[in-house]
Motif scaffolding. Structure first.
Motif, short mmCIF file in Angstrom:
data_model
loop_
_atom_site.label_atom_id
_atom_site.label_comp_id
_atom_site.label_asym_id
_atom_site.label_seq_id
_atom_site.Cartn_x
_atom_site.Cartn_y
_atom_site.Cartn_z
N ASP A 1 0.88 -0.99 -0.10
CA ASP A 1 0.03 0.08 -0.03
C ASP A 1 0.98 1.25 -0.14
O ASP A 1 1.41 1.53 1.08
N ALA A 2 1.02 1.94 -1.21
CA ALA A 2 1.85 2.96 -1.18
C ALA A 2 1.24 4.20 -2.02
O ALA A 2 1.37 5.00 -2.73
N GLU A 3 -0.08 4.35 -1.59
CA GLU A 3 -1.05 5.44 -2.01
C GLU A 3 -0.44 6.64 -1.88
O GLU A 3 -0.67 7.78 -3.02
N HIS A 4 0.12 6.97 -0.91
CA HIS A 4 0.51 8.43 -0.45
C HIS A 4 1.40 9.10 -1.44
O HIS A 4 1.47 10.07 -2.01
N LEU A 5 2.64 8.07 -1.85
CA LEU A 5 3.74 8.58 -2.60
C LEU A 5 3.51 8.34 -4.19
O LEU A 5 3.69 9.25 -5.09
N THR A 6 2.74 7.40 -4.36
CA THR A 6 2.51 6.99 -5.88
C THR A 6 1.16 7.32 -6.48
O THR A 6 1.22 7.66 -7.84
N GLY A 7 0.19 7.60 -5.59
CA GLY A 7 -1.12 7.79 -6.07
C GLY A 7 -1.83 6.79 -6.71
O GLY A 7 -2.95 7.03 -7.26
N HIS A 8 -1.28 5.46 -6.57
CA HIS A 8 -1.94 4.39 -7.27
C HIS A 8 -2.53 3.63 -6.39
O HIS A 8 -2.12 3.29 -5.39
N PRO A 9 -4.05 3.56 -6.38
CA PRO A 9 -4.78 2.57 -5.48
C PRO A 9 -4.07 1.09 -5.41
O PRO A 9 -3.69 0.76 -6.53
N ARG A 10 -4.07 0.78 -4.24
CA ARG A 10 -3.64 -0.29 -3.82
C ARG A 10 -4.48 -1.62 -4.20
O ARG A 10 -5.74 -1.64 -4.46
N ILE A 11 -3.92 -2.91 -4.25
CA ILE A 11 -4.79 -4.13 -4.23
C ILE A 11 -5.39 -4.06 -2.83
O ILE A 11 -4.73 -4.18 -1.84
N SER A 12 -6.81 -4.46 -2.52
CA SER A 12 -7.37 -4.54 -1.44
C SER A 12 -6.53 -5.63 -0.36
O SER A 12 -6.50 -6.79 -0.84
N ASN A 13 -6.56 -5.31 0.82
CA ASN A 13 -5.89 -6.13 1.79
C ASN A 13 -6.96 -7.35 2.08
O ASN A 13 -6.72 -8.41 2.43
N GLU A 14 -8.35 -6.69 2.30
CA GLU A 14 -9.30 -7.71 2.27
C GLU A 14 -9.00 -8.89 1.23
O GLU A 14 -9.40 -9.94 1.53
N GLU A 15 -8.97 -8.45 0.04
CA GLU A 15 -9.00 -9.40 -1.02
C GLU A 15 -8.13 -10.44 -0.71
O GLU A 15 -8.29 -11.45 -1.04
N VAL A 16 -6.63 -9.96 -0.45
CA VAL A 16 -5.48 -10.77 -0.27
C VAL A 16 -5.90 -11.72 0.81
O VAL A 16 -5.66 -12.98 0.83
N ALA A 17 -6.33 -11.18 1.79
CA ALA A 17 -6.86 -12.19 2.93
C ALA A 17 -7.72 -13.30 2.59
O ALA A 17 -7.70 -14.54 3.13
N GLU A 18 -8.93 -12.65 2.18
CA GLU A 18 -9.85 -13.58 1.73
C GLU A 18 -9.34 -14.65 0.75
O GLU A 18 -9.83 -15.85 0.87
N SER A 19 -8.60 -14.27 -0.35
CA SER A 19 -8.07 -15.28 -1.06
C SER A 19 -7.23 -16.33 -0.59
O SER A 19 -7.29 -17.31 -0.81
N CYS A 20 -6.26 -15.58 0.29
CA CYS A 20 -5.59 -16.83 1.16
C CYS A 20 -6.33 -17.69 2.16
O CYS A 20 -5.88 -18.78 2.21
N ALA A 21 -7.52 -17.29 2.57
CA ALA A 21 -8.24 -18.01 3.37
C ALA A 21 -8.86 -19.12 2.57
O ALA A 21 -9.33 -20.27 3.07
#
Length: 294
Positions: free
Chosen positions: A65-85
């Motif tokens: 998650d580097a939205e502050h510096l890059t201005g690029h929206p991140r991949i959702s942490n929830e998506e990562v967690a739910e996909s891993c689950a």
């Protein structure tokens, strides 16, 4: 997760694309990364699960998650967690929260751990534009220490932004591992991983990991045949219980990493520690329930 059946645990892999096709970095930074690391596939998380399952390995998965510096929206942490689950036999979810998000970031850390089972958090100081010892980030570390999860810091040079004018705004100085030493002092129970051979600060990383009992080093991002000799020496001796296998997949595959690692001069009794046992202990996996706090 049946750790007895695993041959290795890769503690450093990236979710580079969401299920909907959203990339983890801007086109400019992705293009620079592709030139630096060579072009590579960008699998979805379910595809990563299939890849590691086929190899009888487990993997820690995160985005940045580097939205502050890059201005690029991140991949959702929830998506990562739910996909891993959905693939708990092989995938272990980590999150990433931009330290510039302040109190909102602290709330997100708590939510991800308590509701989504996230086991740690990835920081990339150069891409996130902060020094690890900046007190601005301390509320995040405080929450992570309280929750008993891991803080993993990118260290050393990065291929992200390489060749872009001004490095795409990415400052290498923030990834000096010595900046993490203050974090280890001020949060003495926080488990910390220094990611990568820390060029050009390898000695600093070894010094911090040797001095601070809960600071570990992962070996991702480099082929083992290029490891600095002092890193190999410490991995074989003083840090044999604190060095971890990581590939940096998909930019480096575990197949390539392990093939080169097999040729490295590592003691036979140390090799399984690096490949799996140290990660089992640090992450508190398996039937042992032997966490890093013991």
């Amino acid at each position: 997760m049946n750790v007895d059946e695993l041959v290795a645990i890769d503690v450093h892999t990236h979710a580079e694309v969401s299920a909907g096709g959203h990339a983890s970095l801007s086109d400019e930074l992705l293009g620079a990364s592709a030139k630096y690391f060579k072009e590579h596939p960008r699998p979805t998380i379910p595809e990563m699960a299939a890849y590691y399952r086929e190899r009888k390995m487990a993997a820690v998965v995160f985005t940045v998650d580097a939205e502050h510096l890059t201005g690029h929206p991140r991949i959702s942490n929830e998506e990562v967690a739910e996909s891993c689950a959905e693939h708990p036999d092989v995938l272990i979810p980590f999150g990433s929260v931009d330290p510039w998000k302040g109190r909102a970031g602290v709330r997100e850390v708590r939510r991800l751990v308590e509701k989504h089972g996230v086991r740690g958090f990835k920081f990339h100081p150069s891409i996130q534009g902060f020094a690890p010892d900046d007190r601005m980030a301390y509320p995040l570390y405080e929450a992570m220490q309280e929750l008993g999860v891991i803080a993993l810091f990118h260290t050393g040079q990065t291929g992200i932004g390489a060749g872009v004018p001004g490095g795409g705004g990415i400052r290498l100085k923030y990834s000096n591992p010595m900046l993490v030493d203050d974090v280890a002092v001020d949060f003495p129970e926080l488990r910390i991983i220094l990611a990568h051979p820390s060029f050009p600060w390898q000695d600093e990383a070894l010094a911090v990991a040797t001095h601070k009992p809960y600071v570990y080093i992962d070996l991702s991002g480099w082929s083992p045949k290029y490891f600095p000799p002092q890193l190999v020496r410490y991995a074989n001796t003083l840090l044999k219980d604190k060095v971890l296998f990581g590939s940096d997949y998909p930019v480096i595959t575990p197949d390539r990493w392990l093939a080169d690692f097999a040729a490295l001069d590592i003691k036979p009794e140390v090799r399984p520690k690096i490949l799996k046992d140290n990660a089992v202990r640090l992450l508190g996996l398996g039937t042992e329930k032997e966490t890093a706090r013991t």
